[in-house]
Scaffold this motif. Structure first.
Motif, PDB file in Angstrom:
ATOM      1  N   MET A   1     100.602 -22.811   9.229  1.00 25.04           N
ATOM      2  CA  MET A   1      99.890 -21.575   9.480  1.00 25.04           C
ATOM      3  C   MET A   1     100.608 -20.381   8.841  1.00 25.04           C
ATOM      4  O   MET A   1      99.961 -19.449   8.387  1.00 25.04           O
ATOM      5  CB  MET A   1      99.723 -21.353  10.983  1.00 25.04           C
ATOM      6  CG  MET A   1      98.803 -22.352  11.663  1.00 25.04           C
ATOM      7  SD  MET A   1      97.143 -22.280  10.987  1.00 25.04           S
ATOM      8  CE  MET A   1      96.519 -23.833  11.514  1.00 25.04           C
ATOM      9  N   THR A   2     101.934 -20.418   8.785  1.00 28.77           N
ATOM     10  CA  THR A   2     102.677 -19.321   8.159  1.00 28.77           C
ATOM     11  C   THR A   2     102.316 -19.198   6.689  1.00 28.77           C
ATOM     12  O   THR A   2     102.067 -18.091   6.190  1.00 28.77           O
ATOM     13  CB  THR A   2     104.192 -19.537   8.325  1.00 28.77           C
ATOM     14  OG1 THR A   2     104.495 -19.553   9.720  1.00 28.77           O
ATOM     15  CG2 THR A   2     104.985 -18.424   7.650  1.00 28.77           C
ATOM     16  N   LYS A   3     102.244 -20.316   5.971  1.00 26.66           N
ATOM     17  CA  LYS A   3     101.854 -20.283   4.555  1.00 26.66           C
ATOM     18  C   LYS A   3     100.466 -19.685   4.399  1.00 26.66           C
ATOM     19  O   LYS A   3     100.199 -18.915   3.480  1.00 26.66           O
ATOM     20  CB  LYS A   3     101.883 -21.689   3.958  1.00 26.66           C
ATOM     21  CG  LYS A   3     103.259 -22.235   3.746  1.00 26.66           C
ATOM     22  CD  LYS A   3     103.180 -23.634   3.152  1.00 26.66           C
ATOM     23  CE  LYS A   3     104.542 -24.257   3.074  1.00 26.66           C
ATOM     24  NZ  LYS A   3     104.475 -25.636   2.571  1.00 26.66           N
ATOM     25  N   ARG A   4      99.576 -20.034   5.308  1.00 30.15           N
ATOM     26  CA  ARG A   4      98.210 -19.511   5.254  1.00 30.15           C
ATOM     27  C   ARG A   4      98.192 -17.997   5.486  1.00 30.15           C
ATOM     28  O   ARG A   4      97.453 -17.261   4.853  1.00 30.15           O
ATOM     29  CB  ARG A   4      97.365 -20.235   6.293  1.00 30.15           C
ATOM     30  CG  ARG A   4      95.899 -20.014   6.130  1.00 30.15           C
ATOM     31  CD  ARG A   4      95.145 -21.092   6.910  1.00 30.15           C
ATOM     32  NE  ARG A   4      93.771 -21.056   6.583  1.00 30.15           N
ATOM     33  CZ  ARG A   4      93.231 -21.571   5.490  1.00 30.15           C
ATOM     34  NH1 ARG A   4      93.976 -22.175   4.623  1.00 30.15           N
ATOM     35  NH2 ARG A   4      91.946 -21.482   5.261  1.00 30.15           N
ATOM     36  N   ALA A   7      99.324 -16.368   2.290  1.00 30.86           N
ATOM     37  CA  ALA A   7      98.254 -16.469   1.292  1.00 30.86           C
ATOM     38  C   ALA A   7      97.176 -15.433   1.585  1.00 30.86           C
ATOM     39  O   ALA A   7      96.640 -14.797   0.670  1.00 30.86           O
ATOM     40  CB  ALA A   7      97.668 -17.880   1.273  1.00 30.86           C
ATOM     41  N   TYR A   8      96.846 -15.245   2.844  1.00 34.65           N
ATOM     42  CA  TYR A   8      95.857 -14.238   3.232  1.00 34.65           C
ATOM     43  C   TYR A   8      96.358 -12.839   2.867  1.00 34.65           C
ATOM     44  O   TYR A   8      95.601 -12.011   2.354  1.00 34.65           O
ATOM     45  CB  TYR A   8      95.549 -14.335   4.729  1.00 34.65           C
ATOM     46  CG  TYR A   8      94.511 -13.340   5.186  1.00 34.65           C
ATOM     47  CD1 TYR A   8      93.191 -13.455   4.772  1.00 34.65           C
ATOM     48  CD2 TYR A   8      94.853 -12.285   6.004  1.00 34.65           C
ATOM     49  CE1 TYR A   8      92.233 -12.536   5.170  1.00 34.65           C
ATOM     50  CE2 TYR A   8      93.902 -11.364   6.405  1.00 34.65           C
ATOM     51  CZ  TYR A   8      92.594 -11.498   5.988  1.00 34.65           C
ATOM     52  OH  TYR A   8      91.658 -10.577   6.384  1.00 34.65           O
ATOM     53  N   GLY A  12      95.165  -8.918  -0.615  1.00 33.72           N
ATOM     54  CA  GLY A  12      95.060  -7.466  -0.575  1.00 33.72           C
ATOM     55  C   GLY A  12      95.241  -6.873   0.806  1.00 33.72           C
ATOM     56  O   GLY A  12      95.104  -5.669   0.990  1.00 33.72           O
ATOM     57  N   GLN A  13      95.577  -7.700   1.793  1.00 31.42           N
ATOM     58  CA  GLN A  13      95.815  -7.186   3.139  1.00 31.42           C
ATOM     59  C   GLN A  13      97.167  -6.478   3.160  1.00 31.42           C
ATOM     60  O   GLN A  13      98.032  -6.727   2.334  1.00 31.42           O
ATOM     61  CB  GLN A  13      95.782  -8.330   4.156  1.00 31.42           C
ATOM     62  CG  GLN A  13      94.518  -9.143   4.101  1.00 31.42           C
ATOM     63  CD  GLN A  13      93.263  -8.305   4.253  1.00 31.42           C
ATOM     64  OE1 GLN A  13      93.157  -7.474   5.136  1.00 31.42           O
ATOM     65  NE2 GLN A  13      92.310  -8.502   3.364  1.00 31.42           N
ATOM     66  N   ARG A  14      97.374  -5.611   4.131  1.00 30.19           N
ATOM     67  CA  ARG A  14      98.619  -4.847   4.196  1.00 30.19           C
ATOM     68  C   ARG A  14      99.828  -5.706   4.538  1.00 30.19           C
ATOM     69  O   ARG A  14     100.939  -5.421   4.116  1.00 30.19           O
ATOM     70  CB  ARG A  14      98.494  -3.714   5.222  1.00 30.19           C
ATOM     71  CG  ARG A  14      97.513  -2.645   4.782  1.00 30.19           C
ATOM     72  CD  ARG A  14      97.471  -1.508   5.744  1.00 30.19           C
ATOM     73  NE  ARG A  14      97.098  -2.004   7.064  1.00 30.19           N
ATOM     74  CZ  ARG A  14      97.291  -1.369   8.189  1.00 30.19           C
ATOM     75  NH1 ARG A  14      97.860  -0.210   8.191  1.00 30.19           N
ATOM     76  NH2 ARG A  14      96.899  -1.883   9.330  1.00 30.19           N
ATOM     77  N   GLU A  15      99.623  -6.750   5.319  1.00 28.21           N
ATOM     78  CA  GLU A  15     100.742  -7.598   5.724  1.00 28.21           C
ATOM     79  C   GLU A  15     100.223  -8.963   6.155  1.00 28.21           C
ATOM     80  O   GLU A  15      99.028  -9.153   6.361  1.00 28.21           O
ATOM     81  CB  GLU A  15     101.523  -6.959   6.869  1.00 28.21           C
ATOM     82  CG  GLU A  15     100.683  -6.696   8.096  1.00 28.21           C
ATOM     83  CD  GLU A  15     101.437  -5.891   9.148  1.00 28.21           C
ATOM     84  OE1 GLU A  15     101.339  -6.273  10.321  1.00 28.21           O
ATOM     85  OE2 GLU A  15     102.096  -4.911   8.801  1.00 28.21           O
TER      86      GLU A  15
END
Length: 112
Positions: A1-4, A7-8, A12-15
């Motif tokens: 889940m951390t890798k996902r 990737a998210y 373009g997300q802030r974090e």
């Protein structure tokens, strides 16, 4: 889940993080009730293509319409409803233990 999560974040997300819902691959929102989720779905610009998404009979219906130009994948993220304390080793919360409720524990492809 951390890798996902990372990737998210690269989209373009802030974090890095784990939003409860991502609508049309671009719009993240927490769950604040069925009416709020329906408004989020309605307000997410599908542009020229994307799946048709609606709430019906206590469930989410995802399907194609005339604007859908490609196949889509539907994923179910299963969660653990307990509160779990997780040590953080780096970043702004490094050295702390954060309480996570409903942490993602499995990812399953439902279709598409």
């Amino acid at each position: 889940m951390t890798k996902r999560q990372y990737a998210y974040a690269r989209t373009g997300q802030r974090e890095a993080g784990a939003p409860q819902f991502v609508v049309n691959g671009r719009f993240a929102t927490p769950y604040r009730g069925d009416a709020a989720l329906a408004r989020a779905i309605d307000s997410a610009d599908r542009q020229a293509a994307g799946p048709a998404i609606s709430l019906r009979a206590g469930g989410v219906v995802i399907g194609a319409d005339a604007r859908s130009a490609r196949d889509v994948a539907v994923w179910l993220v299963e969660h653990d409803p307990r509160t779990i304390r997780t040590p953080v080793h780096a970043g702004r919360n490094g050295g702390r233990a954060l309480a996570d409720r409903s942490a993602a524990c499995a990812l399953r492809r439902l279709g598409g």
